[in-house]
Design an enzyme around this catalytic site. Sequence first.
Site, PDB file in Angstrom:
ATOM      1  N   TRP A  46       0.829  -1.224   0.000  1.00  0.00           N
ATOM      2  CA  TRP A  46       0.000   0.000   0.000  1.00  0.00           C
ATOM      3  C   TRP A  46       0.851   1.257   0.000  1.00  0.00           C
ATOM      4  O   TRP A  46       1.900   1.302   0.634  1.00  0.00           O
ATOM      5  CB  TRP A  46      -0.868  -0.024   1.256  1.00  0.00           C
ATOM      6  CG  TRP A  46      -1.528   1.268   1.593  1.00  0.00           C
ATOM      7  CD1 TRP A  46      -0.959   2.340   2.233  1.00  0.00           C
ATOM      8  CD2 TRP A  46      -2.886   1.636   1.328  1.00  0.00           C
ATOM      9  NE1 TRP A  46      -1.883   3.354   2.379  1.00  0.00           N
ATOM     10  CE2 TRP A  46      -3.068   2.945   1.833  1.00  0.00           C
ATOM     11  CE3 TRP A  46      -3.965   0.990   0.712  1.00  0.00           C
ATOM     12  CZ2 TRP A  46      -4.291   3.618   1.752  1.00  0.00           C
ATOM     13  CZ3 TRP A  46      -5.175   1.666   0.627  1.00  0.00           C
ATOM     14  CH2 TRP A  46      -5.337   2.961   1.136  1.00  0.00           C
ATOM     15  N   ASN A  48       0.232   5.679   0.467  1.00  0.00           N
ATOM     16  CA  ASN A  48      -0.554   6.919   0.415  1.00  0.00           C
ATOM     17  C   ASN A  48       0.374   8.125   0.326  1.00  0.00           C
ATOM     18  O   ASN A  48       1.179   8.171  -0.619  1.00  0.00           O
ATOM     19  CB  ASN A  48      -1.659   6.992   1.494  1.00  0.00           C
ATOM     20  CG  ASN A  48      -1.244   6.833   2.927  1.00  0.00           C
ATOM     21  OD1 ASN A  48      -0.916   5.740   3.355  1.00  0.00           O
ATOM     22  ND2 ASN A  48      -1.261   7.894   3.700  1.00  0.00           N
ATOM     23  N   ASP A  49       0.305   9.066   1.214  1.00  0.00           N
ATOM     24  CA  ASP A  49       0.950  10.381   1.033  1.00  0.00           C
ATOM     25  C   ASP A  49       2.413  10.362   0.558  1.00  0.00           C
ATOM     26  O   ASP A  49       3.218   9.586   1.071  1.00  0.00           O
ATOM     27  CB  ASP A  49       0.996  11.150   2.354  1.00  0.00           C
ATOM     28  CG  ASP A  49      -0.313  11.165   3.108  1.00  0.00           C
ATOM     29  OD1 ASP A  49      -1.294  10.645   2.604  1.00  0.00           O
ATOM     30  OD2 ASP A  49      -0.334  11.720   4.220  1.00  0.00           O
ATOM     31  N   GLN A  65       4.142   7.165   2.445  1.00  0.00           N
ATOM     32  CA  GLN A  65       3.440   6.346   3.425  1.00  0.00           C
ATOM     33  C   GLN A  65       3.219   4.974   2.808  1.00  0.00           C
ATOM     34  O   GLN A  65       2.659   4.861   1.707  1.00  0.00           O
ATOM     35  CB  GLN A  65       2.096   7.000   3.777  1.00  0.00           C
ATOM     36  CG  GLN A  65       2.239   8.237   4.632  1.00  0.00           C
ATOM     37  CD  GLN A  65       2.641   7.891   6.046  1.00  0.00           C
ATOM     38  OE1 GLN A  65       1.810   7.499   6.843  1.00  0.00           O
ATOM     39  NE2 GLN A  65       3.919   8.024   6.366  1.00  0.00           N
ATOM     40  N   ARG A 172      -0.123  16.533  13.668  1.00  0.00           N
ATOM     41  CA  ARG A 172       0.673  15.662  12.804  1.00  0.00           C
ATOM     42  C   ARG A 172       1.134  16.306  11.496  1.00  0.00           C
ATOM     43  O   ARG A 172       0.731  17.395  11.146  1.00  0.00           O
ATOM     44  CB  ARG A 172      -0.098  14.380  12.494  1.00  0.00           C
ATOM     45  CG  ARG A 172      -1.398  14.545  11.742  1.00  0.00           C
ATOM     46  CD  ARG A 172      -1.920  13.144  11.349  1.00  0.00           C
ATOM     47  NE  ARG A 172      -3.244  13.170  10.772  1.00  0.00           N
ATOM     48  CZ  ARG A 172      -4.376  13.102  11.475  1.00  0.00           C
ATOM     49  NH1 ARG A 172      -4.350  13.019  12.787  1.00  0.00           N
ATOM     50  NH2 ARG A 172      -5.538  13.121  10.850  1.00  0.00           N
ATOM     51  N   ASP A 173       1.952  15.539  10.789  1.00  0.00           N
ATOM     52  CA  ASP A 173       2.427  15.855   9.442  1.00  0.00           C
ATOM     53  C   ASP A 173       3.365  17.067   9.414  1.00  0.00           C
ATOM     54  O   ASP A 173       3.106  18.063   8.717  1.00  0.00           O
ATOM     55  CB  ASP A 173       1.245  16.062   8.472  1.00  0.00           C
ATOM     56  CG  ASP A 173       0.248  14.912   8.511  1.00  0.00           C
ATOM     57  OD1 ASP A 173       0.657  13.801   8.916  1.00  0.00           O
ATOM     58  OD2 ASP A 173      -0.925  15.115   8.147  1.00  0.00           O
ATOM     59  N   GLU A 226      -4.880  18.309   7.433  1.00  0.00           N
ATOM     60  CA  GLU A 226      -3.790  17.343   7.284  1.00  0.00           C
ATOM     61  C   GLU A 226      -2.736  17.911   6.335  1.00  0.00           C
ATOM     62  O   GLU A 226      -3.028  18.737   5.468  1.00  0.00           O
ATOM     63  CB  GLU A 226      -4.323  16.013   6.733  1.00  0.00           C
ATOM     64  CG  GLU A 226      -5.259  15.305   7.702  1.00  0.00           C
ATOM     65  CD  GLU A 226      -5.557  13.863   7.317  1.00  0.00           C
ATOM     66  OE1 GLU A 226      -5.430  12.985   8.187  1.00  0.00           O
ATOM     67  OE2 GLU A 226      -5.928  13.601   6.158  1.00  0.00           O
TER      68      GLU A 226
HETATM   69  C1  FRU Z   1      -3.148  12.007   5.080  1.00  0.00           C
HETATM   70  C2  FRU Z   1      -2.848  11.254   6.358  1.00  0.00           C
HETATM   71  C3  FRU Z   1      -1.927  12.054   7.268  1.00  0.00           C
HETATM   72  C4  FRU Z   1      -1.274  10.977   8.085  1.00  0.00           C
HETATM   73  C5  FRU Z   1      -1.133   9.866   7.066  1.00  0.00           C
HETATM   74  C6  FRU Z   1      -1.247   8.489   7.646  1.00  0.00           C
HETATM   75  O1  FRU Z   1      -3.561  11.188   4.045  1.00  0.00           O
HETATM   76  O2  FRU Z   1      -4.052  10.917   7.014  1.00  0.00           O
HETATM   77  O3  FRU Z   1      -2.574  13.024   8.052  1.00  0.00           O
HETATM   78  O4  FRU Z   1      -0.043  11.377   8.592  1.00  0.00           O
HETATM   79  O5  FRU Z   1      -2.134  10.061   6.100  1.00  0.00           O
HETATM   80  O6  FRU Z   1      -0.909   7.524   6.703  1.00  0.00           O
END
Ligand code: FRU
Length: 496
Positions: A46, A48-49, A65, A172-173, A226
Amino acid sequence: MTNGTKGNTRHQEMVQQADQAVEALFPQAGREKFRLGYHFMPRAGWMNDPNGLIHFQGEYHLFYQHHPYSGMNGPMHWGHAKSGDLIHWEHLPVALAPSEAWELAEQGGMGCWSGSAVDHDGTLTLIYTAHADGRKPEEVQCLAESTDGVVFLKHPRPVIAGAPEEGIAGFRDPKVWRHGEMWYMVLGSGKAGRGRILLYQSHNLLDWEYKGVPVESDGSEGDMWECPDLFPLGDKHVLILSPMNMAQSKNWYMIGSMDYEAGIFTPESKGRLDWGPDFYAAQSFPDHRGRRLVMGWMDRWGSRMSLQDRSWYGAMTLPRELRLTEKGELVFLPVAEAEGLRGQERRWDSRVLEDGAAWIAAGEDGQGFEWMGEFCFPDTEAGELEIAMLQTEESGEETLLRYESEPRRLVLDTCKAGIGDADISTAELPLSRGGRLRLRVYVDRSSIEVFVNDGEQVMTSRVYPSRLAGSLRFTSKGGSVSLESLSVWTLEAIWP
Ligand code: FRU
């Protein structure tokens, strides 16, 4: 500062396990039908970000991610790749695996969440959020370093051990950048239903001082922000956000001015970065050529395809260059390097698309492509131009891009695009352009990115048609349209 303690030995073991998991999944993931031709995606597992985008020691680094153990969301690692040209990527070992108490991998914690990278006097330094559901504090900010750009050693403790106050939604982030003699960090948060960012300052990346809330939502811009990203562009500062629960949009920008002394960001204008359904968690970074580049996660949380395990999931958009025009507007263009993907060009002369008649520009099936067209709409006639892509007669599949003149807008319709989500996305087009419209569209095996009029708007969507059909069908309705020029290029695949 970071050292070869037990913690880092454990971390390296977990990194190795993660790499082995990706290796084991790859034979299956690599054959999957919707693998992309020229977009970045994980080998397996998987994604993501985008995280930690940086140009470091002559190469572009992209972290992301990553859950390496399946094609589904799970405890997060940082995947890693590098590139010399932003287009061709080389996969590297996993950079971060959840190994510490505050990342709580053993107890089902959610691991190493999003963050950013900086070049700290030749040390590649990652700053990220460790997240553990239900733990107190739930989110802390952590740091890891590498001198070779591949193996990362974690700092023994979080560098920010908890949020500055109780009762806020999210902490976060971290996005870190340098301004003058100091390091700055913005974090995503929210309070009382309003998204906000939090500002920190440091002289060494380890000791951080809280400076307050530079800006928050006006009440309509989501309840938690986010992946905030605040950076200089021209003589302004731009703030990019991924707002949660904002009615209008899943991505948002503000152009304004930043007062570093007071710690206040004052927005002057606002808008959407991308008008399609699949653009999230965008992160920007400056490169050695003076450009400000942006990549986004070309997906969304909760999409149909994210709910089935296909051994891999997630893609990045093409890198886009962000510019501020003289009028103070943001434009986004695919990086110039993307033109290097172009193979053979097919070009059509100008023609009139007669009212009601469909005209087909025949293309090559099975290969990703880019097309560029310029249209002129007579002002006197109300009407519509429909452009059908990725169509298959037998299944009735098609992805539609529709220009509508009243009101003047562009619609991306994926209701019949295939087995993905059915969306109708609309981008309002500026009114006075002398009836002209320029489109530049990237079609890959399971994605489409539409750049309108030199990057004034972008629309991005994942699409999952049964096959990659290369022809385009143009139908003008309610008046004729003149097609001034049309070019189509097949695009070389970047993956073996
Ligand atoms: C955004 C998010 C971030 C977090 C990450 C977790 O898509 O939700 O806020 O750090 O993904 O995977």
